[in-house]
Design a protein around this motif. Structure first.
Motif, short mmCIF file in Angstrom:
data_model
loop_
_atom_site.label_atom_id
_atom_site.label_comp_id
_atom_site.label_asym_id
_atom_site.label_seq_id
_atom_site.Cartn_x
_atom_site.Cartn_y
_atom_site.Cartn_z
N ASP A 42 0.81 -1.22 0.00
CA ASP A 42 0.00 0.00 0.00
C ASP A 42 0.84 1.27 0.00
OD1 ASP A 42 -2.22 -1.56 0.00
OD2 ASP A 42 -2.56 -1.45 2.17
N LYS A 43 2.10 1.17 0.41
CA LYS A 43 2.95 2.35 0.50
C LYS A 43 3.43 2.83 -0.87
CE LYS A 43 4.81 1.14 5.08
NZ LYS A 43 6.06 0.81 5.81
N LEU A 80 0.71 13.77 -6.30
CA LEU A 80 1.70 12.76 -5.95
C LEU A 80 3.09 13.37 -6.04
CD1 LEU A 80 0.29 9.78 -8.08
CD2 LEU A 80 -0.13 10.25 -5.65
N ASN A 81 3.89 13.16 -5.01
CA ASN A 81 5.27 13.61 -5.03
C ASN A 81 6.13 12.67 -4.21
OD1 ASN A 81 5.22 14.60 -2.19
ND2 ASN A 81 3.83 16.16 -3.02
N ILE A 82 7.43 12.96 -4.13
CA ILE A 82 8.35 12.04 -3.47
C ILE A 82 8.25 12.11 -1.95
CG2 ILE A 82 9.96 11.99 -5.40
CD1 ILE A 82 11.70 13.98 -3.96
N GLU A 83 7.42 13.01 -1.45
CA GLU A 83 7.22 13.11 0.00
C GLU A 83 5.95 12.44 0.48
OE1 GLU A 83 7.36 17.25 0.85
OE2 GLU A 83 9.52 17.43 0.51
N ASN A 84 4.87 12.48 -0.34
CA ASN A 84 3.59 11.95 0.13
C ASN A 84 3.21 10.62 -0.51
OD1 ASN A 84 2.64 12.51 -2.45
ND2 ASN A 84 1.40 14.26 -1.84
N SER A 85 4.06 10.07 -1.32
CA SER A 85 3.73 8.79 -1.98
C SER A 85 5.01 8.02 -2.27
CB SER A 85 2.97 9.05 -3.28
OG SER A 85 3.74 9.84 -4.16
N GLY A 86 4.85 6.77 -2.68
CA GLY A 86 6.01 5.95 -2.98
C GLY A 86 6.78 5.53 -1.74
N GLN A 87 7.92 4.93 -1.96
CA GLN A 87 8.73 4.41 -0.85
C GLN A 87 10.21 4.64 -1.14
OE1 GLN A 87 7.67 0.40 0.06
NE2 GLN A 87 8.76 0.35 2.00
N ARG A 99 10.58 4.89 -5.15
CA ARG A 99 9.87 4.04 -6.10
C ARG A 99 8.36 4.14 -5.90
NH1 ARG A 99 9.33 -1.83 -7.20
NH2 ARG A 99 10.10 -2.19 -9.30
N LEU A 100 7.63 4.23 -7.02
CA LEU A 100 6.17 4.29 -6.98
C LEU A 100 5.61 3.60 -8.20
CD1 LEU A 100 3.43 5.49 -5.88
CD2 LEU A 100 3.90 7.49 -7.33
N LYS A 101 4.58 2.76 -7.99
CA LYS A 101 3.87 2.15 -9.11
C LYS A 101 2.49 2.83 -9.23
CE LYS A 101 3.68 -2.37 -10.05
NZ LYS A 101 3.27 -3.81 -9.96
N ALA A 178 15.13 16.43 -4.95
CA ALA A 178 14.45 16.72 -6.21
C ALA A 178 13.04 17.24 -5.95
CB ALA A 178 14.39 15.46 -7.06
N ILE A 179 12.46 17.84 -6.97
CA ILE A 179 11.05 18.22 -6.94
C ILE A 179 10.37 17.46 -8.07
CG2 ILE A 179 9.38 20.09 -7.13
CD1 ILE A 179 11.60 21.99 -6.20
N ILE A 180 9.61 16.44 -7.71
CA ILE A 180 8.86 15.64 -8.68
C ILE A 180 7.42 15.63 -8.21
CG2 ILE A 180 8.59 13.39 -9.79
CD1 ILE A 180 11.55 12.86 -9.17
N SER A 181 6.61 16.49 -8.79
CA SER A 181 5.23 16.67 -8.36
C SER A 181 4.29 16.41 -9.53
CB SER A 181 5.02 18.09 -7.81
OG SER A 181 3.66 18.31 -7.48
N ILE A 182 3.48 15.37 -9.42
CA ILE A 182 2.55 14.95 -10.48
C ILE A 182 1.15 15.42 -10.13
CG2 ILE A 182 1.59 12.95 -11.69
CD1 ILE A 182 4.17 11.44 -10.75
N ASP A 183 0.53 16.19 -11.03
CA ASP A 183 -0.83 16.63 -10.76
C ASP A 183 -1.88 15.92 -11.62
OD1 ASP A 183 0.04 17.98 -13.02
OD2 ASP A 183 -0.98 19.85 -12.53
#
Length: 502
Positions: A42-43, A80-87, A99-101, A178-183
């Motif tokens: 789930d992470k 979705l970004n590297i702080e609130n999603s993925g692992q 990493r995030l799927k 990094a700043i990777i922010s998906i809207d």
């Protein structure tokens, strides 16, 4: 030092594989890692909600009736970004990996829109399909369009299938994040043919009826490398498929200026970058304009997207770049009006950085109001590989979508009838997705930009093989119908020294 870095970049790009955006063209380190490290829970997985396909298809019919560019994707709004999603993982060599799927059940493809994207030196970002049949990256600092204080948007190309994996790697000594922010996650609900190497069972087999958007173009659309395109092998390299906001597509082309300095100017139709419902002028899916919203960070251009020969089998070479800025465009786009329809973009990622094999070319132009005795259009109908259409009869002065030629002295369009024969138009045809493509005269120069028309392979109501296409005149766009506003005319940009060349 900068020159050496540039040369090294060119060598790297020339040596590595195709089918990717401007990047290092390498595989992510995880491809050689132990599978235990790569499990999902789930992470590190995000599943998009189901889409209402029937509703989307109904909307597409309405948009088609209004002449909008074809849509193939639905945009899921996310944050979705590297702080609130993925692992995050710490690797044996001291590097860190995020990493995030992303999963879109039933999707033909997935692509991503970023409202903010910026990578530090030495860091790498990859995206690949869950089955590893397709991988794009690594994206690095060369893909940054802003800085860390003011990061800009970004878009990555289509990845086949229902699941995409995102991986970001940072060196041990790198402390800057990094700043990777998906809207938006764009779910492809129709197959667009840039996914040629990953075909599904829905391949179009005939031209008995109008094909749905996102499938292969009908047989009357002739591949550029068929015998009909033999004399146009240089000019073809200026034309690209343009995918806007990763949900709609159109055609366009690189255009030369009087300095011959390879400024990456790209010309297309204005209605291809602003999708307004005509009964609701303020209702937009996306809206770009030189004054109101010029930064097109979320557009992808597909170069060399063509078959190697005349048939429709096998793979093809292609390259992609992303990002552009609108430097000039027309104002109105109402389909029934006699107004110009052009947008001049300056590409953010210069195609000159692509490998030499891309053979990038800049089309010349003729802004005189002289009808050509024959004409050619090179485009990407239905988002398919590059096609050619040939007219062996003079093009005509015309108002848009009107047959009355009595006002040709003040008309703003070229009317073109494609040359037909009994074999479903053996000299080609344009289709939806061809909008923005160039009309080329006897001397292989641009004279028009495709706006729309009635041309189809088969008779469907008011459409058919004997109906015309309409191209906004290049000479009208040159002065923007004699406006003094440099934002609404081409000459300031394509003749910067005011040479007066025609």
């Amino acid at each position: 030092m900068k020159i050496n870095i540039y040369i090294l970049l060119i060598i790297l790009l020339s040596a590595l594989s195709l089918n990717a955006q401007l990047s290092t063209y390498e595989k992510p380190p995880s491809y050689s890692m132990k599978s235990e490290l790569l499990k999902y829970d789930d992470k590190n997985i995000k599943i998009m909600p189901p889409i209402d396909l029937a509703k989307l298809l109904e909307e597409d019919k309405e948009e088609e009736a209004h002449g909008l560019p074809p849509r193939f994707g639905f945009k899921h709004k996310v944050s979705l970004n590297i702080e609130n999603s993925g692992q995050w993982y710490k690797l044996d060599d001291g590097r860190r990996m995020w990493r995030l799927k992303i999963s879109c059940p039933g999707a033909k493809s997935i692509n991503l829109l970023y409202d903010k994207f910026w990578l530090p030196e030495g860091c790498k970002f990859f995206i690949y399909s869950a089955d590893k049949r397709q991988c794009i990256g690594a994206f690095t600092t060369i893909n940054n369009k802003g800085d860390r204080k003011e990061p800009r948007g970004f878009a990555t190309e289509l990845v086949v299938g229902e699941e995409s994996v995102l991986e970001y790697y940072t060196p041990k000594e790198q402390t800057e994040e990094a700043i990777i922010s998906i809207d938006y996650v764009v779910q492809g609900y129709k197959r667009i043919n840039v996914l040629n190497n990953y075909k599904d069972e829905n391949k179009l087999q005939n031209t008995s009826s109008q094909p749905p958007i996102g499938y292969e173009a009908p047989l009357c659309c002739i591949n550029i490398n068929c015998p009909q395109g033999e004399d146009w092998q240089t000019e073809k390299n200026a034309v690209a498929l343009m995918v806007v906001e990763n949900e709609m597509y159109a055609s366009g082309f690189l255009v030369n200026n009087t300095r011959n300095d390879r400024t990456p100017y790209f010309l297309t139709a204005y209605h291809c970058i602003t999708t307004a419902y005509y009964n609701e002028p303020k209702s937009y899916q996306f809206h770009y304009d030189v004054i109101e919203n010029p930064n097109m960070d979320r557009v992808v251009f597909y170069w060399n997207y063509e078959r190697n020969d005349c048939d429709n089998e096998g793979s093809y070479p292609r390259y992609t770049t992303s990002g552009a800025k609108v430097v000039a465009n027309s104002v109105a786009q109402h389909m029934g009006s006699n107004l110009t329809d052009f947008a001049l973009l300056k590409l953010t990622e210069d195609p000159a950085l692509l490998p030499d094999e891309a053979n990038i070319y800049y089309l010349g132009w003729d802004r005189r109001n002289i009808p050509s005795q024959t004409a050619v259009c090179i485009s990407h109908p239905l988002g398919d590989v590059k096609k050619i259409a040939i007219a062996f009869r003079p093009i005509e002065h015309s108002h848009y979508l009107f047959s009355d030629n009595s006002y040709q002295d003040i008309s703003y369009f070229w009317r073109v009838y494609w040359s037909n024969n009994s074999n479903y138009n053996g000299n080609g045809m344009v289709w939806q997705g061809s909008s923005g493509a160039p009309l080329l005269n006897d001397n292989h120069k641009i004279v028009g930009i495709l706006k729309g028309g009635y041309s189809y392979c088969i008779n469907t109501g008011n459409y058919g093989p004997m109906k015309p296409s309409y191209y906004g005149k290049f000479g009208i766009a040159w002065t923007g119908k004699n406006t003094n506003d440099i934002n609404r005319r081409l000459d300031h940009w394509l003749d910067p020294d005011n040479t007066g060349v025609e």
